[in-house]
Design a protein around this motif. Structure first.
Motif, short mmCIF file in Angstrom:
data_model
loop_
_atom_site.label_atom_id
_atom_site.label_comp_id
_atom_site.label_asym_id
_atom_site.label_seq_id
_atom_site.Cartn_x
_atom_site.Cartn_y
_atom_site.Cartn_z
N TYR A 198 -24.58 1.04 -6.41
CA TYR A 198 -25.89 0.42 -6.51
C TYR A 198 -26.96 1.46 -6.21
CZ TYR A 198 -29.94 -2.56 -5.64
OH TYR A 198 -31.18 -3.11 -5.68
N PHE A 199 -27.95 1.58 -7.11
CA PHE A 199 -29.07 2.49 -6.95
C PHE A 199 -30.35 1.66 -7.06
CE2 PHE A 199 -25.54 4.70 -9.00
CZ PHE A 199 -25.31 5.72 -8.08
N ALA A 200 -31.10 1.61 -5.97
CA ALA A 200 -32.20 0.64 -5.86
C ALA A 200 -33.47 1.07 -6.59
CB ALA A 200 -32.52 0.39 -4.38
N ALA A 201 -33.67 2.36 -6.81
CA ALA A 201 -34.94 2.84 -7.36
C ALA A 201 -35.14 2.37 -8.80
CB ALA A 201 -34.99 4.36 -7.30
N PHE A 202 -36.40 2.35 -9.23
CA PHE A 202 -36.80 2.04 -10.62
C PHE A 202 -36.25 0.69 -11.09
CE2 PHE A 202 -36.32 6.70 -10.25
CZ PHE A 202 -37.67 7.04 -10.33
N GLY A 203 -36.36 -0.30 -10.24
CA GLY A 203 -35.93 -1.64 -10.63
C GLY A 203 -34.49 -1.96 -10.34
N GLY A 204 -33.70 -0.97 -9.90
CA GLY A 204 -32.32 -1.20 -9.52
C GLY A 204 -31.33 -0.98 -10.64
N ALA A 205 -30.16 -0.49 -10.25
CA ALA A 205 -29.07 -0.32 -11.21
C ALA A 205 -27.76 -0.53 -10.47
CB ALA A 205 -29.11 1.07 -11.82
N TYR A 206 -26.97 -1.48 -10.95
CA TYR A 206 -25.67 -1.78 -10.36
C TYR A 206 -24.59 -1.54 -11.41
CZ TYR A 206 -21.86 -4.19 -8.00
OH TYR A 206 -20.65 -4.50 -7.41
N LEU A 207 -23.56 -0.78 -11.04
CA LEU A 207 -22.46 -0.45 -11.95
C LEU A 207 -21.16 -0.99 -11.38
CD1 LEU A 207 -24.72 1.90 -12.16
CD2 LEU A 207 -22.93 3.22 -13.26
N ASP A 208 -20.40 -1.63 -12.23
CA ASP A 208 -19.07 -2.15 -11.87
C ASP A 208 -18.10 -1.63 -12.94
OD1 ASP A 208 -16.79 -3.51 -11.20
OD2 ASP A 208 -17.79 -5.42 -10.86
N THR A 209 -17.26 -0.66 -12.56
CA THR A 209 -16.45 0.07 -13.54
C THR A 209 -14.97 -0.05 -13.22
OG1 THR A 209 -18.24 1.67 -13.85
CG2 THR A 209 -16.04 2.33 -14.58
N ALA A 210 -14.17 -0.29 -14.24
CA ALA A 210 -12.71 -0.29 -14.13
C ALA A 210 -12.17 0.72 -15.13
CB ALA A 210 -12.15 -1.68 -14.44
N LEU A 211 -11.22 1.52 -14.67
CA LEU A 211 -10.67 2.60 -15.48
C LEU A 211 -9.18 2.69 -15.22
CD1 LEU A 211 -11.17 5.27 -17.19
CD2 LEU A 211 -11.39 6.42 -14.99
N ASN A 212 -8.38 2.79 -16.28
CA ASN A 212 -6.95 2.99 -16.07
C ASN A 212 -6.39 3.96 -17.09
OD1 ASN A 212 -5.72 1.38 -18.40
ND2 ASN A 212 -6.96 -0.21 -17.41
N LEU A 213 -5.29 4.58 -16.71
CA LEU A 213 -4.61 5.59 -17.53
C LEU A 213 -3.12 5.36 -17.48
CD1 LEU A 213 -4.33 8.35 -19.03
CD2 LEU A 213 -4.35 9.43 -16.77
N LEU A 214 -2.49 5.30 -18.64
CA LEU A 214 -1.04 5.21 -18.77
C LEU A 214 -0.56 6.44 -19.52
CD1 LEU A 214 1.61 3.54 -18.44
CD2 LEU A 214 1.10 2.54 -20.69
N SER A 215 0.41 7.17 -18.97
CA SER A 215 0.86 8.41 -19.61
C SER A 215 2.36 8.56 -19.52
CB SER A 215 0.18 9.62 -18.96
OG SER A 215 0.56 9.77 -17.60
N PHE A 216 2.91 9.29 -20.49
CA PHE A 216 4.33 9.61 -20.55
C PHE A 216 4.44 11.09 -20.90
CE2 PHE A 216 8.45 9.44 -23.10
CZ PHE A 216 9.26 9.51 -21.96
N THR A 217 5.19 11.86 -20.09
CA THR A 217 5.17 13.33 -20.23
C THR A 217 6.60 13.90 -20.21
OG1 THR A 217 4.83 13.53 -17.83
CG2 THR A 217 2.88 13.54 -19.22
N PRO A 218 7.39 13.73 -21.26
CA PRO A 218 8.73 14.32 -21.31
C PRO A 218 8.68 15.78 -21.76
CG PRO A 218 8.35 13.04 -23.28
CD PRO A 218 7.11 12.89 -22.43
N ARG A 219 9.64 16.58 -21.31
CA ARG A 219 9.70 17.99 -21.69
C ARG A 219 11.08 18.55 -21.41
NH1 ARG A 219 7.09 16.74 -17.26
NH2 ARG A 219 7.56 17.78 -15.28
#
Length: 672
Positions: A302-323
């Motif tokens: 949450y950033f209150a300046a200039f009328g306010g800005a609220y961010l709600d973020t979800a991020l996920n990563l699925l990986s497979f690494t054979p070698r």
């Protein structure tokens, strides 16, 4: 003058260009970064610096970034007062995080958004070693390694049952704790590490609360082992904002109120989990290894300046690494061929509004996905007894989609499919038993993050807009000498990097864009010298030049200008003294030269961020199972800042983010 005399007295014995305690590991230390399989440092043509668990224990650095900054070519900076400082290798300035690839047990920690690596989520006592490779890693690990690769390797379960518990306290109301337990039987073992931190920090409205958990369960399976690794972390933080300097009005908050806050209402939270299933097996044809990994992160801010800005973020990563790694003979020469795939899928969902209460109808909802499909190979050839040749290549297909679900306009959505390629040719030749010459040429790349392709107010009606950017590429070369003896390790490296389509925020046009060609080159000197079993010294010197090769932005020709936030010179000194069998003293000093303010691509602001020097000390005493440590950071209470941004419109006006003054800490740990 008094400060300079003490520094000279502390480090006056240093006579060699060296780096840190990391360089004193044995010549046959185990590394994995150079091949993605466990090998010894002598069996690879890539130069790897290793920071061991013992180095971390005796270092006066409080955070992982501060520890890394003692290594050649690494600069750190902070804008929020957290332990998660931004790390920049080989002079990328504000995009240093996105050009430094960070791995935890082989899995990338870099996200597809403009956030710093969450260093504080990794308990220090869970780390076995840190492997650092300057300017390399794109072939084996993919995008974002133009500056280099930092690989954090956690500890495996040990024999028997044992553990360590520690508590600490320090300045600004800091309280921390750590608990590690490890045990194994005949075929199964487990290690678990938990830690926590709570501190008000130097600035007002800058409290940080952090809790972490890391676990590793592994057992003998087939002709090797299998493991399950998992971890969780949570953080709450208050953001203090900047301190303003305006000579036109007589305002200088750096002098009058450096600890104050401009943003008393701003805050952020983070919750993360990760899990990996993997195995390493030995077959008649060679070795196989692979991991299936999942990482999930949720952030709010949450950033209150200039009328306010609220961010709600979800991020996920699925990986497979054979070698696989296959040894073979060709023309009488020994070879090792590594072939692997990296398959990954990112999902990103970020809702934004003016306040938490308005998230039912967000003003913006960014949905993005990135799919990566990569194939790579690397061959290490033993050309005679004294020469190693490494040849590797990577091809990575990237599918990228992003849109604002709230804005129906066509310019608020975009798709892109690109193939990014990397290669590397490296040669190392031992001139004799102590001196070697090495060289490398290669190509690396970087893919733009979501924050770099999305502009919330970039549309024709001051609405959202998505603009895809081309992958950044870099043509790299380096040449160096490596000297190793019983007491000394010295490395000297000259390098050059020529970049096309560098991804950068241009303050002259207020957009993220692909720049015209840029260039970086420099000199790196590092090493250590052991005077005796009780005295060890080290230093690291970096000379870094980062320039715009050509281009005109916002009507201003920036050809030949210096890229902001890249100090020309850096020097790190370190020493470790064994005072008695039970007591040791370690110290480090860091000098960082002048650099252009962020926003000053035109190099016309008229002043630079000032150079600074800091000194840290740590005294450690062991008594039986107990260990006590007392540390002081910024010994001379130097007022300095690592990040500042100049005004685009008003000469002489800038905002800076002060770093901590002199601070103390006490720590007690018990092994059982």
């Amino acid at each position: 003058m008094h400060q300079k005399l003490i520094i000279i007295a502390l480090f006056g014995a240093i006579t060699l260009p060296t780096v840190s305690f990391a360089e004193t590991a044995s010549l046959d230390e185990v590394v994995v970064t150079a091949t993605r399989f466990a090998t010894t440092s002598e069996n690879t043509a890539v130069n790897v610096t290793v920071i061991t668990a013992a180095d971390i224990e005796k270092s006066a650095a409080k955070t992982l970034p501060s520890l890394l900054a003692q290594h050649v070519g690494i600069q750190v900076r902070s804008t929020d007062g957290t332990p998660d400082l931004a790390v920049d290798m080989r002079g990328f300035g504000m995009t240093g995080n996105q050009n430094t690839l960070v791995l935890l047990d082989g899995q990338p920690l870099n996200d597809i958004e403009l956030t710093s690596i969450h260093w504080s989520a990794i308990p220090l006592d869970s780390i076995e070693r840190i492997e650092i490779v300057n300017g390399s890693g794109a072939v084996l690990y993919g995008g974002g390694a133009s500056g280099g690769t930092i690989h954090i390797v956690t500890k495996h379960p040990g024999k028997g049952v044992h553990g360590i518990a520690s508590v600490g306290a320090g300045s600004y109301g800091a309280k921390e704790w750590q608990l590690a337990l490890s045990g194994s039987g005949e075929r199964l073992g487990m290690r678990i590490t938990a830690s926590g931190l709570d501190t008000a920090n130097y600035r007002a409205n800058n409290n940080v609360t952090q809790n972490n958990l890391e676990a590793d369960i592994r057992g003998d399976v087939g002709q090797g082992d299998a493991f399950v690794k998992f971890g969780a972390d949570n953080q709450t933080i208050r953001y203090p904002g900047n301190r303003s300097v305006n000579p036109n009005t007589g305002v200088n908050q750096l002098l009058t109120d450096p600890r104050g806050t401009a943003t008393p209402l701003d805050y952020g939270t983070r919750n993360g989990v990760h899990v990996s299933l993997g195995t390493a097996q030995q077959f008649e044809f060679g070795e196989f290894a692979g991991e299936l990994s999942y990482r999930d992160t949720k952030r709010t801010a949450y950033f209150a300046a200039f009328g306010g800005a609220y961010l709600d973020t979800a991020l996920n990563l699925l990986s497979f690494t054979p070698r696989i790694k296959v040894p073979y003979q060709l023309g009488g020469a020994a070879n090792e061929l590594t072939v692997g795939m990296d398959l990954s899928n990112w999902n990103y969902d970020s809702s934004r509004s003016s306040a938490p209460a308005n998230m039912g109808t967000p003003t913006t909802k960014i949905l993005a996905g990135q799919s990566d499909r990569a194939l790579y190979l690397q061959n290490v050839n033993q050309l005679g007894a004294d020469t190693k040749l490494t040849l590797g290549a990577r091809s990575q297909r990237v599918s990228y989609q992003a849109r604002d679900a709230v804005n129906p306009a066509a310019y608020a959505s975009a798709n892109q499919v690109r193939t990014a390629n990397a290669y590397e040719l490296g040669l190392r030749h031992n001139l004799n038993q102590t001196l070697a010459v090495f060289g490398r040429i290669g190509r690396s790349f970087r893919i733009a993050t979501v924050d770099e392709i999305f502009a919330q107010y970039g549309g024709p009606f001051f609405d959202s807009k998505v603009t895809m950017l081309e992958p950044q590429t870099s043509q790299d070369s380096e040449l160096g000498l490596d000297y190793k003896s019983a007491k000394d390790k010295i490395r000297a490296t000259l390098y050059q990097m020529n970049l096309n389509n560098e991804i950068h925020y241009n303050a002259l046009t207020f957009t993220n864009m692909n720049l015209s060609p840029t260039r970086r080159y420099g000199l790196e000197l590092e090493g250590t010298h052991a005077y005796s079993d009780s005295v060890e010294v080290g230093a690291a010197y970096s000379y870094t030049v980062a320039k715009f090769s050509n281009g005109t932005y916002g009507g201003i020709n920036v050809s030949g200008n210096n890229i902001p936030l890249v100090p020309r010179q850096r020097l790190a000194l370190s020493t470790a003294l064994k005072l008695t069998e039970k007591t040791s003293l370690s110290g480090s000093a860091m000098y960082v030269g002048q650099q252009h303010f962020d926003n000053d691509q035109a190099n016309t602001f008229g002043q630079k961020m000032p150079a600074y020097t800091t000194v840290d000390m740590k005294l450690t005493h062991r008594e039986g199972a107990w260990q006590l440590a007392a540390a002081v950071n910024n010994l001379f209470n130097r007022q300095y800042y690592t990040y500042a941004v100049s005004s685009t419109f008003t000469p002489g006006v800038y905002n800076a983010y002060p770093m901590q003054g002199r601070n103390f800490s006490l720590n007690a740990s018990y092994q059982f």
